[in-house]
Design a protein around this motif. Structure first.
Motif, mmCIF file in Angstrom:
data_model
loop_
_atom_site.group_PDB
_atom_site.id
_atom_site.type_symbol
_atom_site.label_atom_id
_atom_site.label_comp_id
_atom_site.label_asym_id
_atom_site.label_seq_id
_atom_site.Cartn_x
_atom_site.Cartn_y
_atom_site.Cartn_z
ATOM 1 N N THR A 95 38.504 14.625 46.787
ATOM 2 C CA THR A 95 39.549 14.247 46.894
ATOM 3 C C THR A 95 40.478 14.865 48.525
ATOM 4 O OG1 THR A 95 39.829 16.873 47.161
ATOM 5 C CG2 THR A 95 39.722 15.329 44.691
ATOM 6 N N GLY A 96 39.790 14.977 49.680
ATOM 7 C CA GLY A 96 40.203 15.218 50.988
ATOM 8 C C GLY A 96 38.965 15.939 51.893
ATOM 9 N N ASP A 98 38.194 15.628 56.346
ATOM 10 C CA ASP A 98 37.781 14.933 56.660
ATOM 11 C C ASP A 98 36.502 13.722 57.694
ATOM 12 O OD1 ASP A 98 36.267 16.424 58.302
ATOM 13 O OD2 ASP A 98 38.127 16.960 59.635
#
Length: 313
Positions: A95-96, A98
């Motif tokens: 979902t996210g 880096d």
């Protein structure tokens, strides 16, 4: 007899076209390929640890999906004594994050199922991969969470002289509400729908506020609203099933049987332990402060509950 060492992890997955891919991690200390996982912190819930360890090891935030088979194996401790390690796993959607590697991992590889099978260093890790592939082939891997929560412990009715909807959580209830915040977050809900009673709102408000999730109050989910219009609670649940978005629904013991009576027939094709968990939860009206995670495949008339988890206080 030594206490088993608890750990948790995930199998992040994605589709590349029609091909299923999973993420493996490489640990330079052991020069091995396995799944993102790690030990539970003291007092930590398994699901919370699974999501936390995944972001710590891969730099990727995930939302947990269906549970996968656990692994049990023996390790030698620093004192030379053997101990059992128990690892619980979940399928997970990214979902996210880096993807920056900061904790014991020097590489993350997205591989198709066959390549992942060949690269894994431990036979026990292939059990989770096989279960994931079977879910994908059966159409029960791509799910969304419907998390039904019964409000946490509140001040007793006999000790409260103001209107009952204003009755707040007690100390135990507030502690449980705080514990629910990371637990609910692990499944990635995008909305909260709750009874407007203070004890329900306060049970889920910490999660909603911490993660910027909108919270909607529905009188039909309150005890008073249910007494006047019993059909409204079922209507609210039906709307959530039609939308098919990850959601938390918080209500009261007297209202929950009607809601669970809607969900139980949807689990007819689920595995026996999942059906049994849903039946048991329905019989108990959930425990106060419990989060019942129903992993749903499809929406509306095609919605099916394919896996169930009970997270008790």
């Amino acid at each position: 007899m030594p206490t088993p060492i608890p750990a948790a992890g995930t199998l992040p997955w994605r589709l590349a076209g029609r091909d299923l891919q999973v993420a493996l991690v490489h640990r330079p200390r052991y020069d091995d390929w396995s799944w993102a996982k790690g030990k539970l912190d003291p007092g930590e819930d398994w699901a919370v640890a699974a999501a936390r360890e995944t972001v710590e090891e891969t730099g990727l935030r995930v939302a947990l999906g269906v549970p996968l088979p656990e692994a049990r194996y023996t390790l030698l401790g620093k004192d030379g004594r053997a101990g059992d390690k128990v690892v619980r796993y979940w399928a997970a959607r990214v979902t996210g994050g880096d993807g920056r590697l900061v904790n014991e991992i020097d590489d993350v590889a997205w591989l198709d199922a066959r390549a992942a099978h060949d690269r894994l260093d431990y036979a026990r890790d292939r059990d989770q991969l096989l279960a994931l592939v079977r879910r994908h082939q059966a159409g029960t891997l791509d799910t969304w969470p419907l998390v039904v929560v019964r409000h946490a412990h509140a001040v007793p009715r006999g000790s409260w002289s103001a209107p009952d909807p204003d009755r707040p959580l007690d100390d135990d209830g507030r502690r449980r509400a705080a514990a629910l915040e990371p637990l609910l977050a692990a499944y990635g809900p995008r909305r909260v729908v709750t009874s407007p009673a203070a004890r329900c709102v306060d049970t889920v408000a910490g999660f909603a506020q911490a993660h910027g999730v909108p919270m909607r109050r529905r009188r039909g989910l309150s005890e008073e609203g249910y007494a006047l219009e019993p059909e409204r609670a079922v209507h609210h649940l039906s709307r959530l099933l039609e939308r098919g978005r990850p959601v938390v629904l918080c209500s009261h013991g007297p209202v929950l049987p009607a809601l669970l009576d809607v969900l139980r027939p949807l689990a007819e094709d689920a595995a026996a332990p999942d059906r049994a968990a849903l039946d048991a939860a329905a019989g108990e009206r959930l425990v106060k402060g419990e989060a019942l995670v129903c992993h749903v495949s499809g929406t509306g008339g095609r919605a099916r509950v394919v896996a169930v988890e009970r997270h008790l206080p």
